[in-house]
Write a protein that holds these residues in place. Structure first.
Motif: not given
Length: 326
Positions: A242-266
Motif C-alpha cells: 500500500d502506498y500514499v500518493i501525494a504532493t506533500g504540499k497543502t493548499h486551502t480553497i482560498r489558495d485555489l480561488l487566488d490562483v484561478a482568479f489571477h489567471r483571468i486577471g482578477i
C-alpha cells in the motif's frame, strides 16, 4: 501484449490510466455500468482502442463474465461513487458500490485466477478521505484511519478488504491511498472544477460570481495524469503493498480561488464569492497532507505538475470549452 481491465474507465482517472496503458502497448478493457451511460461516447473518443464491457460492481455474476472476457493480467479497480458530498444523501448506495463493490471485484479476480491467486495483479483505489479526522500530520501508510463521511467509511472497507485478500489468499493486491488529484477531466461537481468553470464563465461575462462553503479547508492537490502513473508502478512491483500518493504540499480553497482568479486577471475576488451553508459538509475534513516518501523510494514516483500549473491548466481548458458554448 499485456491485458488490463479498468473499472471506472468513464471517470477522470480511468481515462488517463487507459491512455497510459495504451501507450505502453496494453490491450485495454474497460468496465462500464449501463449501456446507455452518457460518458461512453467520450471514452470511445479518448480511448478508441479500448474494448468496453458492460457490468455492475454490485453484481458479482456480471463481474465474473467481464473478467472472463477480458482475461487480464492486471485489474485496476477505480469504479466508485466518488463525490463525497453525495455520500451523505445516498449512504446505502455509496456503501454498496464504493465498499462492497471492491469485495465483489476482489472475489471475481480471485475466482478467475484459479489455483494461482497472484497471477492477476489487482489495484484498489483507496482515498485520503479515509484519514478524515486526521490523527497525524502528514498522513502516511501507517496513520490511523478515521473517516468522516459515508464515502470515507466505504473506502476504508474496500482498503482493508484488499489487504485481507492479499494476506488470506496470497493475491498480488495493492492499494494506492491517493490524495486529491484533479485535471480538466474532473467532474463539474468537484470543488476544483466548480471553481475553474465558474472563473472561466466570469471571464467571458457569462456568470457574475459563485457560491462556496468552507474556504479554509486544506487539501493536498496533485495532477491526475501523474497519479495514474503511480498506480501502474505499484502493479509492476514484485510484492504487493500500500502506498500514499501525494504532493506533500497543502493548499486551502482560498489558495485555489487566488490562483484561478489571477489567471483571468482578477486579484481581489472577494466581491465575486459568497458563502452558502448548503456547501458545508455535515462533518468536515479540515487538513489533508500526504507523505509519499515510500512511493518515492520504492516506486521511483514523484509528481511533475505543481498546484499553480494544475489550476491554470484547468482554467485554460474551461475557458476554451466555455468559448464554444452558447
Amino acid at each position: 501484449m499485456k491485458r488490463a481491465l479498468i473499472t471506472g474507465i468513464t471517470g477522470q482517472d480511468g481515462m488517463y490510466l487507459g491512455e497510459l496503458l495504451d501507450s505502453k502497448g496494453y490491450e485495454v478493457y474497460g468496465l462500464v455500468r449501463g449501456q446507455n451511460n452518457p460518458k461512453v461516447a467520450t471514452v470511445r473518443e479518448v480511448l478508441p482502442n479500448a474494448k468496453l464491457l458492460f457490468g455492475d460492481l454490485t453484481d458479482l455474476g456480471s463481474l465474473l463474465r467481464v473478467i472472463e472476457t477480458a482475461d487480464p493480467e492486471e485489474v485496476y479497480n477505480l469504479g466508485a461513487i466518488s463525490f463525497v458530498a453525495h455520500s451523505w444523501e445516498n449512504a446505502g448506495m455509496t456503501t454498496d458500490v464504493t465498499g462492497k463493490g471492491v469485495l465483489n471485484m476482489l472475489e471475481a479476480t480471485r475466482i478467475h485466477a484459479g489455483s494461482d491467486p497472484s497471477s492477476i495483479r489487482f489495484y484498489q483505489a483507496s482515498s485520503s478521505e479515509m484519514f478524515g479526522k486526521v490523527q497525524e500530520v502528514p498522513q502516511r501508510e501507517s496513520t490511523l484511519l478515521w473517516p468522516r463521511s459515508p464515502y470515507g467509511v466505504a473506502k476504508v472497507f474496500g482498503h482493508y478488504m484488499t489487504i485481507n485478500y492479499r494476506e488470506s489468499y496470497g493475491m498480488h493486491a495493492s492499494s494506492g491511498i491517493l490524495f486529491n488529484h484533479e485535471s480538466p477531466r474532473r467532474g463539474i461537481e468537484f470543488v476544483t472544477r466548480k471553481v475553474t468553470t465558474a472563473v472561466a464563465r466570469i471571464a467571458l461575462g457569462k456568470q457574475d460570481g459563485l457560491k462556496m462553503g468552507n474556504l479554509d479547508a486544506s487539501r493536498d492537490w496533485g495532477y491526475a495524469g501523474d497519479y495514474v502513473d503511480a498506480m501502474w508502478r505499484m502493479l509492476q512491483q514484485p510484492e504487493a503493498d500500500d502506498y500514499v500518493i501525494a504532493t506533500g504540499k497543502t493548499h486551502t480553497i482560498r489558495d485555489l480561488l487566488d490562483v484561478a482568479f489571477h489567471r483571468i486577471g482578477i486579484d481581489d475576488w472577494s466581491s465575486r464569492v459568497t458563502y452558502d451553508k448548503q456547501y458545508e459538509r455535515p462533518a468536515e475534513v479540515d487538513l489533508l497532507i500526504g507523505d509519499a516518501s515510500k512511493a518515492k523510494e520504492v516506486l521511483g514516483w514523484e509528481p511533475s505538475v505543481d498546484f499553480r500549473e494544475l489550476i491554470e491548466m484547468m482554467v485554460d481548458s474551461d475557458l476554451a470549452e466555455q468559448e464554444t458554448l452558447d
